[in-house]
Design a protein around this motif. Structure first.
Motif, short mmCIF file in Angstrom:
data_model
loop_
_atom_site.label_atom_id
_atom_site.label_comp_id
_atom_site.label_asym_id
_atom_site.label_seq_id
_atom_site.Cartn_x
_atom_site.Cartn_y
_atom_site.Cartn_z
N ARG A 61 0.83 -1.21 0.00
CA ARG A 61 0.00 0.00 0.00
C ARG A 61 0.86 1.26 0.00
O ARG A 61 0.56 2.24 -0.68
N PHE A 62 1.96 1.21 0.76
CA PHE A 62 2.89 2.33 0.73
C PHE A 62 3.48 2.50 -0.67
O PHE A 62 3.61 3.61 -1.18
N GLN A 63 3.85 1.36 -1.27
CA GLN A 63 4.44 1.41 -2.60
C GLN A 63 3.45 1.96 -3.63
O GLN A 63 3.81 2.74 -4.51
N VAL A 156 10.29 -1.31 11.53
CA VAL A 156 9.34 -1.21 10.42
C VAL A 156 8.21 -0.25 10.78
O VAL A 156 7.83 0.63 9.99
N LEU A 157 7.67 -0.41 11.98
CA LEU A 157 6.58 0.46 12.42
C LEU A 157 7.04 1.92 12.51
O LEU A 157 6.31 2.85 12.15
N ASN A 181 12.50 7.06 -1.86
CA ASN A 181 13.82 6.62 -1.41
C ASN A 181 13.74 5.88 -0.08
O ASN A 181 14.48 4.92 0.16
N GLU A 182 12.83 6.33 0.78
CA GLU A 182 12.69 5.69 2.08
C GLU A 182 12.16 4.26 1.96
O GLU A 182 12.44 3.40 2.79
N ILE A 186 12.74 0.50 4.01
CA ILE A 186 11.58 -0.15 4.65
C ILE A 186 11.38 -1.55 4.09
O ILE A 186 11.12 -2.51 4.83
N ARG A 187 11.54 -1.69 2.77
CA ARG A 187 11.36 -3.00 2.15
C ARG A 187 12.37 -4.00 2.71
O ARG A 187 12.05 -5.17 2.97
N GLN A 188 13.59 -3.54 2.93
CA GLN A 188 14.62 -4.42 3.51
C GLN A 188 14.24 -4.82 4.94
O GLN A 188 14.41 -5.99 5.33
N ASP A 189 13.70 -3.86 5.71
CA ASP A 189 13.28 -4.17 7.08
C ASP A 189 12.13 -5.16 7.10
O ASP A 189 12.08 -6.07 7.94
N VAL A 190 11.17 -4.98 6.20
CA VAL A 190 10.02 -5.89 6.14
C VAL A 190 10.48 -7.30 5.75
O VAL A 190 10.04 -8.30 6.33
#
Length: 215
Positions: A61-63, A156-157, A181-182, A186-190
């Motif tokens: 959803r963010f993406q 992540v949160l 860019n952020e 975040i994707r790596q953290d998820v």
């Protein structure tokens, strides 16, 4: 089941913090602490499965917000705000399930250790003590995995929340572009969170199998 026993059980549940009363009442109903422990490990496993899907969905959803520049900014903000709230709620459920696992495990191990002194047979006592040690070791690995996954949720949160706050106070097209860019971090953290949860779920499955096979 008698009406009186139902009332006792209801009182135990409403008291909440009085774990010993709850466990004693459940034992009267035929549910031993080991049964409750397995149920709660299963619940924790299921909540982590749900959390995996929620975090995956939130990331998508963010993406989608970043990838659709023609969308109204306020609608974008509402979308990622909802995604953050869903993720936060899922994380709280995971934490609550882990707390409940720890509570019943502590009660179970305390009772098990106390009852070692009641054996007349030295060989049976040693066998039970060995089982206790082995179960504690496996439980320690399990709860460690659960906490590792729990801790992975926080960054992540925090990243999700930062994006929500940033967009809230910068409702303009430039703000949307800077969020892209952020998303890489975040994707790596998820991804790391999901891998950690998968390991925790595997530990949960092994623990459940051990108890169902008779310890």
């Amino acid at each position: 089941m008698t009406r009186r026993l139902w009332l006792v059980l209801l009182s135990a549940v409403l008291l909440g913090g009085c774990s010993s009363l709850y466990y004693n009442t459940m034992e009267k109903l035929g549910y031993e602490k080991r049964d409750i422990l397995v149920d709660r490990v299963e619940n924790a496993r299921d909540s982590q499965n749900d959390a995996q899907e929620t975090f995956r969905s939130s990331l998508e959803r963010f993406q989608s917000v970043v990838d659709t520049p023609d969308t109204e900014l306020k609608d974008r903000y509402a979308e990622i705000s909802d995604a953050y709230e869903d993720s936060n709620s899922s994380a709280e459920d995971v934490r609550d399930r882990i707390d409940k696992v720890e509570d019943v495990a502590e009660a179970l191990f305390d009772e098990w250790e106390d009852e070692l002194g009641e054996y007349e047979s030295d060989s049976l006592r040693r066998s039970s003590e060995q089982q206790l040690d082995e179960t504690r070791t496996q439980y320690s690995q399990l709860i460690s995995r659960m906490h590792d996954a729990e801790e992975r949720m926080d960054p992540v949160l925090e990243a999700f929340q930062d994006q929500v706050l940033y967009l809230k106070h910068n409702l303009n097209a430039q703000a949307i572009g800077s969020l892209e860019n952020e998303l890489v971090g975040i994707r790596q953290d998820v991804d790391a969170l999901i891998r950690n949860m998968e390991q925790s779920i595997e530990e949960s499955e092994a623990f459940i199998r051990r108890f169902r096979e008779g310890g």
